[in-house]
Design a protein around this motif. Structure first.
Motif, mmCIF file in Angstrom:
data_model
loop_
_atom_site.group_PDB
_atom_site.id
_atom_site.type_symbol
_atom_site.label_atom_id
_atom_site.label_comp_id
_atom_site.label_asym_id
_atom_site.label_seq_id
_atom_site.Cartn_x
_atom_site.Cartn_y
_atom_site.Cartn_z
ATOM 1 N N HIS A 1 0.804 -1.217 0.000
ATOM 2 C CA HIS A 1 0.000 0.000 0.000
ATOM 3 C C HIS A 1 0.840 1.271 0.000
ATOM 4 N N ARG B 1 0.146 4.855 1.674
ATOM 5 C CA ARG B 1 -0.776 5.432 2.659
ATOM 6 C C ARG B 1 -0.325 6.807 3.092
ATOM 7 N N TYR C 1 -5.442 5.952 1.267
ATOM 8 C CA TYR C 1 -4.501 4.898 0.881
ATOM 9 C C TYR C 1 -4.936 4.312 -0.455
ATOM 10 N N ASP D 1 -3.672 0.843 -3.250
ATOM 11 C CA ASP D 1 -2.840 -0.323 -3.480
ATOM 12 C C ASP D 1 -1.582 0.118 -4.220
#
Length: 184
Positions: free
Chosen positions: A100, A102, A124, A126
């Motif tokens: 991720h 974030r 966030y 991927d």
């Protein structure tokens, strides 16, 4: 982390609310008049100058584009999340994990003991949605453009210790001489 200096700032109601449970501190109450005066000082009082700047001179003053995609694109969501609405202000921290990308918000207000304030996770995505990062230290040291799978990209400014190692965590690193990849 902040938006790059020449990146457009989203309007107040486009920005997410962060650290909602926090109460306003005495310092932030005392700074309200200072912020109001600062905003009044930035208002362009001459409507003719404002018109000409908006229509004719804006692009000439800003070399290169700091943002591509609308506010609802992935880059636009990142740009909105970098400038959250809070009661006391917040420092935005970018975290790149194995899966991720974030943002975390750390309150600028200190507790009575001097410890840092509240921390909250924010936006966030991927890490597979991030396709490239481009170093723009030729513009300003610490500036980088982050590109996403939808073809949008946003300029951000990394600050603090270790910002120069941040691009190593991304999948494809480009130099300022490389062209921006096109969306597939």
């Amino acid at each position: 982390m902040t938006l790059a200096a020449r990146a457009p700032v989203p309007g107040r109601f486009r920005r997410p609310r962060a650290l909602r449970s926090e109460r306003r501190t005495l310092h932030s109450w005392l700074m309200l008049p200072v912020e109001a005066v600062a905003r009044l000082m930035t208002i362009t009082w001459n409507p003719v100058d404002a018109f000409f700047e908006a229509v004719f001179w804006r692009d000439a003053k800003r070399p290169g584009k700091p943002f591509h995609g609308g506010w609802n694109s992935m880059a636009g969501r990142l740009a909105r999340a970098v400038v959250p609405r809070t009661r006391n202000g917040a420092h935005v921290v970018m975290q790149v994990t194995g899966h991720h990308l974030r943002l975390a918000y750390v309150s600028s207000a200190r507790t009575l003991t001097g410890a840092p304030g509240a921390v909250e996770l924010g936006w966030y995505t991927d890490l597979r949605d991030v396709t490239w990062i481009r170093d723009r230290s030729d513009v300003v040291g610490g500036n980088h453009e982050i590109g996403f799978v939808d073809g949008s990209w946003c300029s951000v400014h990394f600050v603090g210790d270790g910002w120069s190692r941040m691009p190593d965590a991304f999948p494809l690193r480009l130099s300022h001489l490389d062209a921006i990849p096109t969306a597939r």
